[in-house]
Design a protein around this motif. Structure first.
Motif, PDB file in Angstrom:
ATOM      1  N   LYS A 178     -32.850 -16.927  18.012  1.00  0.00           N
ATOM      2  CA  LYS A 178     -33.879 -15.952  17.655  1.00  0.00           C
ATOM      3  C   LYS A 178     -33.300 -14.667  17.054  1.00  0.00           C
ATOM      4  O   LYS A 178     -33.776 -14.187  16.016  1.00  0.00           O
ATOM      5  CB  LYS A 178     -34.702 -15.610  18.903  1.00  0.00           C
ATOM      6  CG  LYS A 178     -35.770 -14.548  18.705  1.00  0.00           C
ATOM      7  CD  LYS A 178     -36.653 -14.419  19.936  1.00  0.00           C
ATOM      8  CE  LYS A 178     -35.864 -13.932  21.149  1.00  0.00           C
ATOM      9  NZ  LYS A 178     -35.422 -12.511  21.005  1.00  0.00           N
ATOM     10  N   ASP A 179     -32.273 -14.099  17.682  1.00  0.00           N
ATOM     11  CA  ASP A 179     -31.776 -12.793  17.258  1.00  0.00           C
ATOM     12  C   ASP A 179     -31.110 -12.799  15.893  1.00  0.00           C
ATOM     13  O   ASP A 179     -31.069 -11.764  15.213  1.00  0.00           O
ATOM     14  CB  ASP A 179     -30.782 -12.235  18.285  1.00  0.00           C
ATOM     15  CG  ASP A 179     -31.449 -11.802  19.578  1.00  0.00           C
ATOM     16  OD1 ASP A 179     -32.692 -11.835  19.643  1.00  0.00           O
ATOM     17  OD2 ASP A 179     -30.716 -11.437  20.521  1.00  0.00           O
ATOM     18  N   THR A 180     -30.562 -13.934  15.481  1.00  0.00           N
ATOM     19  CA  THR A 180     -29.811 -13.991  14.224  1.00  0.00           C
ATOM     20  C   THR A 180     -30.534 -14.747  13.119  1.00  0.00           C
ATOM     21  O   THR A 180     -30.038 -14.820  11.994  1.00  0.00           O
ATOM     22  CB  THR A 180     -28.437 -14.652  14.456  1.00  0.00           C
ATOM     23  OG1 THR A 180     -28.631 -15.897  15.141  1.00  0.00           O
ATOM     24  CG2 THR A 180     -27.527 -13.759  15.286  1.00  0.00           C
ATOM     25  N   PHE A 181     -31.689 -15.307  13.425  1.00  0.00           N
ATOM     26  CA  PHE A 181     -32.376 -16.169  12.457  1.00  0.00           C
ATOM     27  C   PHE A 181     -32.623 -15.476  11.124  1.00  0.00           C
ATOM     28  O   PHE A 181     -32.283 -16.002  10.053  1.00  0.00           O
ATOM     29  CB  PHE A 181     -33.700 -16.670  13.041  1.00  0.00           C
ATOM     30  CG  PHE A 181     -34.520 -17.473  12.069  1.00  0.00           C
ATOM     31  CD1 PHE A 181     -34.154 -18.764  11.731  1.00  0.00           C
ATOM     32  CD2 PHE A 181     -35.652 -16.929  11.476  1.00  0.00           C
ATOM     33  CE1 PHE A 181     -34.895 -19.508  10.839  1.00  0.00           C
ATOM     34  CE2 PHE A 181     -36.409 -17.668  10.588  1.00  0.00           C
ATOM     35  CZ  PHE A 181     -36.032 -18.957  10.254  1.00  0.00           C
ATOM     36  N   GLU A 182     -33.222 -14.294  11.142  1.00  0.00           N
ATOM     37  CA  GLU A 182     -33.559 -13.612   9.896  1.00  0.00           C
ATOM     38  C   GLU A 182     -32.312 -13.292   9.081  1.00  0.00           C
ATOM     39  O   GLU A 182     -32.275 -13.487   7.859  1.00  0.00           O
ATOM     40  CB  GLU A 182     -34.353 -12.338  10.186  1.00  0.00           C
ATOM     41  CG  GLU A 182     -35.730 -12.567  10.780  1.00  0.00           C
ATOM     42  CD  GLU A 182     -36.687 -13.226   9.800  1.00  0.00           C
ATOM     43  OE1 GLU A 182     -36.434 -13.187   8.585  1.00  0.00           O
ATOM     44  OE2 GLU A 182     -37.697 -13.802  10.266  1.00  0.00           O
ATOM     45  N   GLY A 183     -31.277 -12.798   9.751  1.00  0.00           N
ATOM     46  CA  GLY A 183     -30.045 -12.459   9.049  1.00  0.00           C
ATOM     47  C   GLY A 183     -29.363 -13.665   8.443  1.00  0.00           C
ATOM     48  O   GLY A 183     -28.814 -13.593   7.339  1.00  0.00           O
ATOM     49  N   THR A 184     -29.411 -14.779   9.167  1.00  0.00           N
ATOM     50  CA  THR A 184     -28.806 -16.005   8.646  1.00  0.00           C
ATOM     51  C   THR A 184     -29.559 -16.494   7.415  1.00  0.00           C
ATOM     52  O   THR A 184     -28.945 -16.852   6.392  1.00  0.00           O
ATOM     53  CB  THR A 184     -28.799 -17.099   9.722  1.00  0.00           C
ATOM     54  OG1 THR A 184     -28.078 -16.636  10.860  1.00  0.00           O
ATOM     55  CG2 THR A 184     -28.140 -18.370   9.202  1.00  0.00           C
ATOM     56  N   LEU A 185     -30.866 -16.521   7.504  1.00  0.00           N
ATOM     57  CA  LEU A 185     -31.676 -16.983   6.385  1.00  0.00           C
ATOM     58  C   LEU A 185     -31.402 -16.150   5.132  1.00  0.00           C
ATOM     59  O   LEU A 185     -31.278 -16.684   4.019  1.00  0.00           O
ATOM     60  CB  LEU A 185     -33.160 -16.891   6.762  1.00  0.00           C
ATOM     61  CG  LEU A 185     -34.136 -17.794   6.002  1.00  0.00           C
ATOM     62  CD1 LEU A 185     -33.836 -19.264   6.250  1.00  0.00           C
ATOM     63  CD2 LEU A 185     -35.572 -17.474   6.434  1.00  0.00           C
ATOM     64  N   ALA A 186     -31.261 -14.844   5.319  1.00  0.00           N
ATOM     65  CA  ALA A 186     -31.043 -13.938   4.187  1.00  0.00           C
ATOM     66  C   ALA A 186     -29.604 -13.945   3.687  1.00  0.00           C
ATOM     67  O   ALA A 186     -29.300 -13.316   2.674  1.00  0.00           O
ATOM     68  CB  ALA A 186     -31.446 -12.521   4.587  1.00  0.00           C
ATOM     69  N   SER A 187     -28.719 -14.657   4.378  1.00  0.00           N
ATOM     70  CA  SER A 187     -27.310 -14.712   3.994  1.00  0.00           C
ATOM     71  C   SER A 187     -26.975 -15.902   3.112  1.00  0.00           C
ATOM     72  O   SER A 187     -25.870 -15.992   2.579  1.00  0.00           O
ATOM     73  CB  SER A 187     -26.425 -14.772   5.248  1.00  0.00           C
ATOM     74  OG  SER A 187     -26.556 -13.610   6.027  1.00  0.00           O
ATOM     75  N   LEU A 188     -27.928 -16.819   2.945  1.00  0.00           N
ATOM     76  CA  LEU A 188     -27.633 -18.065   2.252  1.00  0.00           C
ATOM     77  C   LEU A 188     -27.719 -17.940   0.737  1.00  0.00           C
ATOM     78  O   LEU A 188     -28.569 -17.230   0.197  1.00  0.00           O
ATOM     79  CB  LEU A 188     -28.596 -19.161   2.710  1.00  0.00           C
ATOM     80  CG  LEU A 188     -28.409 -19.639   4.154  1.00  0.00           C
ATOM     81  CD1 LEU A 188     -29.581 -20.508   4.580  1.00  0.00           C
ATOM     82  CD2 LEU A 188     -27.095 -20.411   4.302  1.00  0.00           C
ATOM     83  N   ALA A 189     -26.835 -18.672   0.075  1.00  0.00           N
ATOM     84  CA  ALA A 189     -26.890 -18.785  -1.376  1.00  0.00           C
ATOM     85  C   ALA A 189     -28.035 -19.717  -1.766  1.00  0.00           C
ATOM     86  O   ALA A 189     -28.633 -20.382  -0.921  1.00  0.00           O
ATOM     87  CB  ALA A 189     -25.567 -19.343  -1.897  1.00  0.00           C
ATOM     88  N   ARG A 190     -28.358 -19.768  -3.046  1.00  0.00           N
ATOM     89  CA  ARG A 190     -29.362 -20.726  -3.515  1.00  0.00           C
ATOM     90  C   ARG A 190     -28.977 -22.135  -3.070  1.00  0.00           C
ATOM     91  O   ARG A 190     -27.816 -22.527  -3.152  1.00  0.00           O
ATOM     92  CB  ARG A 190     -29.469 -20.699  -5.034  1.00  0.00           C
ATOM     93  CG  ARG A 190     -30.077 -19.420  -5.601  1.00  0.00           C
ATOM     94  CD  ARG A 190     -30.229 -19.530  -7.106  1.00  0.00           C
ATOM     95  NE  ARG A 190     -30.635 -18.254  -7.687  1.00  0.00           N
ATOM     96  CZ  ARG A 190     -31.900 -17.832  -7.742  1.00  0.00           C
ATOM     97  NH1 ARG A 190     -32.862 -18.598  -7.255  1.00  0.00           N
ATOM     98  NH2 ARG A 190     -32.187 -16.668  -8.278  1.00  0.00           N
ATOM     99  N   ARG A 191     -29.969 -22.867  -2.596  1.00  0.00           N
ATOM    100  CA  ARG A 191     -29.787 -24.228  -2.084  1.00  0.00           C
ATOM    101  C   ARG A 191     -28.810 -24.262  -0.908  1.00  0.00           C
ATOM    102  O   ARG A 191     -28.213 -25.293  -0.603  1.00  0.00           O
ATOM    103  CB  ARG A 191     -29.339 -25.184  -3.193  1.00  0.00           C
ATOM    104  CG  ARG A 191     -30.322 -25.277  -4.358  1.00  0.00           C
ATOM    105  CD  ARG A 191     -29.975 -26.385  -5.337  1.00  0.00           C
ATOM    106  NE  ARG A 191     -28.639 -26.279  -5.899  1.00  0.00           N
ATOM    107  CZ  ARG A 191     -28.323 -25.482  -6.918  1.00  0.00           C
ATOM    108  NH1 ARG A 191     -29.256 -24.728  -7.497  1.00  0.00           N
ATOM    109  NH2 ARG A 191     -27.092 -25.442  -7.382  1.00  0.00           N
ATOM    110  N   GLY A 192     -28.651 -23.135  -0.221  1.00  0.00           N
ATOM    111  CA  GLY A 192     -27.771 -23.078   0.937  1.00  0.00           C
ATOM    112  C   GLY A 192     -28.350 -23.795   2.143  1.00  0.00           C
ATOM    113  O   GLY A 192     -29.561 -24.001   2.243  1.00  0.00           O
TER     114      GLY A 192
END
Length: 322
Positions: free
Chosen positions: A216-230
């Motif tokens: 839960k705590d890292t979900f948003e940050g992880t999602l926003a860290s991905l490259a296209r098609r990551g």
């Protein structure tokens, strides 16, 4: 024999030490006398009810020890063999039953303590970095909780294959540990914006894959860290489960992928199990991965072990010693 059982779900206080009969192996089973028991977050999920189990329950699946008895038809092992397993029937005990095809031989040079500390976490790492997403040399990867049980192994494995590792940790002391493990960049997730730092490090591109055991705590940050098609590899809930989200968010983020893998689906056959465990033991024997057993607890102190795990006070692997 002694065992730890919980009859209702709840906090660590529901774990109770009991005496039960030592089981007898049935056809295809072995009885393993434990010398070390692996402690993993999945047991806390089962104890709280996040992952439902039939009650009363003896938690645990990972253990290492010596084969004490054989069930009918077992030819894979003999009495006295050292074995490890991630599929014990109630591992928080002095002994447990295991299907013979769910245990692996511990090679010479690997201690039972290291085997109990590395098997589940090491095979999880092998599956996720070789098969969920085959990481290639030169790729940049995000690893959350990089000095936790899986995180330490994953960071070292990724470095061994030539990847660049961006690690997240919760304190400066853990940051120093992550750097010692080989992490190229370290983000203090409590103080820094993870996604912003990942974008800065990758010159705005993001990472092709992120491994997130925090939830839960890292979900948003992880999602926003991905490259296209990551690819977002979500494999834990240390901070709680990820809340529901609209699949359209994956499209908006750049045609992203999200998977929630579990090791059991990567070691379905005895051949897959042996191959995965063999690769893990080879990495340890070669020195490419060092296993840190950060803390050990007596079997009767399972409650204290869960308290330490859930407070994120542990470093590396944790063991119960019968």
């Amino acid at each position: 024999m002694r065992a730890i059982r919980f009859e209702t779900t709840g906090g660590p206080d529901v774990l109770q030490a009991i005496e039960i009969e030592t089981p007898t192996p049935g056809p295809g089973q072995i009885l393993v006398r434990h010398q070390a028991i692996g402690i993993n977050f999945i047991e806390t999920y089962q104890r709280t009810g996040l992952y439902p189990v039939k009650l009363p329950a003896i938690p645990g699946g990972e253990a290492a020890g010596v084969v004490e008895a054989l069930g009918e038809g077992v030819t894979r092992f003999k009495v006295g063999d050292r074995v490890g397993t991630t599929n014990a029937s109630g591992a928080y005990a002095e002994a447990s039953l295991v299907r013979a095809d769910r245990a692996v031989a511990i090679p010479d040079g690997i201690s039972v303590e290291v085997a109990a500390a590395v098997l589940l976490k090491g095979m999880t790492t092998e599956a996720f970095v070789r098969r969920t997403y085959p990481v290639k040399a030169g790729e940049t990867v995000l690893v959350h909780a990089a000095v936790g049980g899986v995180g330490q192994i994953m960071t070292q494995w990724l470095k061994a294959i030539g990847a660049t590792v961006i690690a997240t940790v919760g304190s400066e002391a853990k940051a120093e540990k992550a750097r010692a493990l080989g992490a190229d960049h370290v983000i203090l997730y409590r103080e820094q914006d993870v996604a912003a730092e990942v974008r800065r490090i990758t010159n705005g591109a993001g990472v092709p894959v992120a491994y997130d055991s925090v939830g839960k705590d890292t979900f948003e940050g992880t999602l926003a860290s991905l490259a296209r098609r990551g690819l977002f590899v979500s494999f834990g809930n240390a901070s709680g489960p990820v809340p529901p989200f609209a699949p359209a968010r994956l499209a908006a983020g750049g045609s992203l992928y999200l998977t929630r893998p579990t090791l059991v689906d990567y070691i379905v056959t005895a051949e897959e199990l042996d191959e995965s465990a063999g690769l893990v033991f080879d990495m340890v024997a070669s020195g490419k991965i060092e296993i840190e057993i950060g803390q050990t607890f007596a079997l009767g102190d399972a409650r204290k072990a869960h308290e330490a795990l859930e407070s994120r006070a542990t470093v590396g692997a944790s063991l119960l010693i019968p």
